[in-house]
Design a protein around this motif. Structure first.
Motif: not given
Lengths: 139, 584
Positions: B254-265
């Motif tokens: 879904l692109s809702g998976f916080p990644t690298r301090n929410l720089l990405e999803t």
């Protein structure tokens, strides 16, 4: 006789639903009248030990009772005649597997009567009723 | 409630004077049911206004509910205290054997007050309360060892809970947790530090008693229905099969998976750290909380060779869930499943809340990348995405606090960023580090408005996925939807039903259960109790200085695109303003 058996303790997740079912059977809810025990085998990460009465051929609990309050029956496991029981606890000490439980609210032993009520409430197939020979040596 | 129900017994323990007493408060349980409802009242009564969360005046309240011990999945204990992390309402829920043990010991609630001169652990066996010297357990490097020792010394095997802290709690890291039965936690908001401030290493509770019900026949039939639903429903099967880690892949997709301090999803290594991958390669055991047939607790078996000796292995049993995978995995860019397990294990051993530790380390990583902190601050560590070995060391240093920088990290990102800068990417909502959902505005509004700033307060992330992805919702309508959910969840957390079973415990089922337990209520009254409890929590929050206007919205959550659109400061503020008017 049909006896409550532990099929595979490795499948046990430690939910203790069987313990609560056992108490429900007697209409005394909670755990005081439960005749089955689930405890961790030295920490939950190591799995669980499920303690049930094996209905020994020559039951040490029966032999240990100074009041003749316990008797082995063919269909209902070990039977307690409550009026005879003084609550001395000798039966608890006599059972090496710890299958004589204690109800401290009435100071009496609680021993499985092999009714199988708990089996229906074990969601993971750990328990079942099975035709088995009695445990232990014959007299 | 029934007058013969031991639920009305409240055990008060005074650690300063080493005294205890029991008070009967049927009035509280009649009015607020138990759990969160009763705990909020006990907190309002026992916690002096403006007290220091780490001072002796801050009480610890534990409460269970009328269905505990009677119905499946009523398996949570609610803890309430003033949080050393946010300086406001601290509320945390834990399963394991905690709730059953407290109920079977004959109590509805336990209130711990004061501070012991020396380290102690409490042993509560039914009516007996013992203060045991825990000096020897204090300072132990592993909370697991402390647990083993208490387990061997205390009676009640199979009928007890052992709630304990690790070094993090002793050192009063404001997000240290209390672990029960090794793998379940009062995770959030720093109960561990409150234990530590009281010199309280652990609490053992055990008991085995009977409970009254109002109508045996009705009770048995309601029970059977719930047991059936819990063992046959698809939702529950998912929790059993893969556990909460089942969410990794869907959220990533879904692109809702916080990644690298929410720089990405979206995380490129989501597959490797997914519930499916862990189940296939590492799952060693499933566990259940007491009186829950579902068994959602998933334990990985990690076999590691000893470096120095050939053919010598150590096998660690490490629990994993969705949130820890997010916090210490994607948020830190850690895609090595074994490295991630080691991070989870380290936090467990130290007694840290993983959901906070992850965003703290991800903030520190970005701050170091941006030059806000130097190698001097980190004591020579170069934090970088995916480097789990360095994160292991940094986790240890958060607890040991060898310098000002790590002492700042030990108080969370709001505090650390107030000193070093980088507020715009300091991911805390209401002072509590964000959970693993960047699904849209509702997830973040939900945490900001939630009484304990938890995603579980009102499940905003679910509104994003079910409603906002498909269409629009006015900020007022969103506020109302979340308020309704949150007030219903006050009921569930007052009768201490695990939220995973919320679909089974609908209004009618809850009323049936409560009736069997001796509470005669109708739907209208029940929902009103939920709203009352929600307001009472806010009474405490306002008393302690909470304002909706003071809530900080980190810029990062507005800038990183979410699957549900509409993320803007105006929208969030409008929703919060609506909630404020409704609540206060």
């Amino acid at each position: 006789m049909k006896r409550l058996s532990v099929v595979d303790a490795e499948r046990c997740v430690g939910c203790q639903c069987c313990m609560f079912a056992c108490s429900r059977r007697t209409n005394s809810h909670g755990l005081s009248e439960s005749c089955i025990g689930v405890r961790s085998s030295g920490g939950v990460e190591h799995g669980f030990t499920v303690v049930t009465c094996r209905v020994c051929e020559d039951p040490p609990c029966v032999r240990a009772c100074p009041m003749d309050a316990l008797a082995r029956t063919e269909k209902r496991g070990i039977h307690l005649t409550e009026e005879k029981c003084t609550g001395c606890g000798s039966c608890v000490d006599a059972c090496v597997v710890g299958a004589v439980f204690w109800n401290s609210e009435i100071n009496k032993p609680m021993i499985c009567i092999q009714c199988g009520f708990c089996v229906d409430f074990c969601p993971h197939g750990v328990l079942y009723m099975k035709e088995r020979k009695a445990a232990g040596h014959a007299k | 409630m029934q007058s013969s129900d031991p639920l009305c017994n409240i055990l008060y323990v005074d650690l300063t004077r080493k005294r205890f007493r029991v008070e009967q408060r049927q009035d509280l349980f009649d009015r607020y049911l138990g759990g969160a409802g009763v705990a909020a009242q006990l907190l309002l009564q026992s916690c002096p206004e403006g007290c220091d969360p780490l001072g002796p005046d801050n009480p610890i309240v534990f409460a269970v509910g009328p269905l505990t011990g009677l119905f499946p999945l009523a398996s949570k204990t609610v803890a309430m205290f003033k949080s050393p992390h946010t300086g406001n309402l601290g509320e945390s829920h834990c399963g394991g054997r905690s709730a059953i043990a407290i109920r079977m010991a004959g109590y509805g609630a336990i209130v711990i007050e004061g501070r012991s001169e020396i380290p102690v652990y409490l042993a509560i066996h039914g009516r007996e309360v013992h203060f045991r010297d825990a000096s020897t357990l204090w300072g132990m490097s592993s909370s697991l060892t402390a647990g083993h020792i208490i387990r061997e010394r205390e009676p009640g095997s199979g009928l007890r809970t052992i709630m304990r802290i690790g070094l993090a709690g002793e050192k009063m890291v404001t997000y240290s947790c209390v672990a029960a039965e090794t793998y379940r936690h009062f995770g959030r908001l720093g109960l561990g530090a409150v234990f530590g401030s009281k010199n309280l290493k652990a609490i053992v509770v055990s008991g085995k008693r009977s409970l009254p019900v109002a109508d045996n026949r009705a009770y048995r039939s309601v029970y059977k229905g719930i047991h059936q639903a819990a063992t046959s429903s698809e939702v529950m099967k998912k929790y059993h099969d893969l556990g909460t880690a089942q969410n990794v892949l869907p959220l990533n997709k879904l692109s809702g998976f916080p990644t690298r301090n929410l720089l990405e999803t979206k995380f490129e290594a989501a597959q490797e750290i997914s519930g499916e991958a862990y189940a296939e390669k590492y799952l060693g055991r499933r566990l259940a909380c007491s009186h829950c047939p579902v068994a959602c607790i998933h334990i990985a078996a990690l076999r590691e060779p000893h470096e120095a000796e050939p053919y010598f292995y150590k096998t660690s049993m490490i629990s994993y869930d969705y949130e820890p995978i997010y916090a210490m995995g994607s948020m830190l860019g850690v895609g090595d499943p074994e490295g991630l397990l080691r991070l989870l294990d380290r936090a467990e051993v130290l007694g840290l809340d993983l959901m906070t530790t992850g965003p703290v380390l991800s903030w520190a990583t970005e701050a170091q990348e941006k030059g806000l902190i130097s190698k001097k601050d980190t004591g020579g560590l170069s934090l970088s995405w995916g480097d789990w070995k360095t994160y292991l060391e940094a986790t240890q240093r958060i607890v040991e606090q060898p310098n000002d920088f790590f002492a700042a990290l030990a108080r969370g990102v709001d505090h650390a960023s107030s000193i070093y800068g980088g507020e715009e990417f300091a991911l805390a909502l209401g002072g509590n580090e964000m959970p693993g959902y960047h699904t849209g505005p509702a997830a973040h509004v939900g945490c900001l408005m939630g009484a304990r700033h938890s995603h579980l307060d009102n499940a905003g992330y679910s509104v994003d996925q079910k409603v906002l992805i498909k269409g629009e919702l006015s900020p007022e309508a969103l506020g109302d939807a979340l308020l309704e959910e949150e007030s219903w969840r006050q009921i569930l957390s007052s009768i201490v039903i695990c939220f995973f079973a919320r679909e089974i415990y609908d209004v009618d089922t809850v009323l049936d259960c409560l009736k069997a337990a001796g509470f005669d209520l109708d739907a209208e009254r029940l929902l009103q109790i939920g709203r009352d409890i929600h307001r009472e929590k806010f009474r405490f929050k306002m008393r302690e200085g909470f304002t909706f206007e003071g809530l900080r919205i980190p810029e990062r959550i507005l800038k990183t695109t979410a699957p549900a659109t509409g993320l803007s400061e105006e929208y969030i503020r409008a929703a919060l303003d609506h909630v404020r008017k409704a609540l206060i």
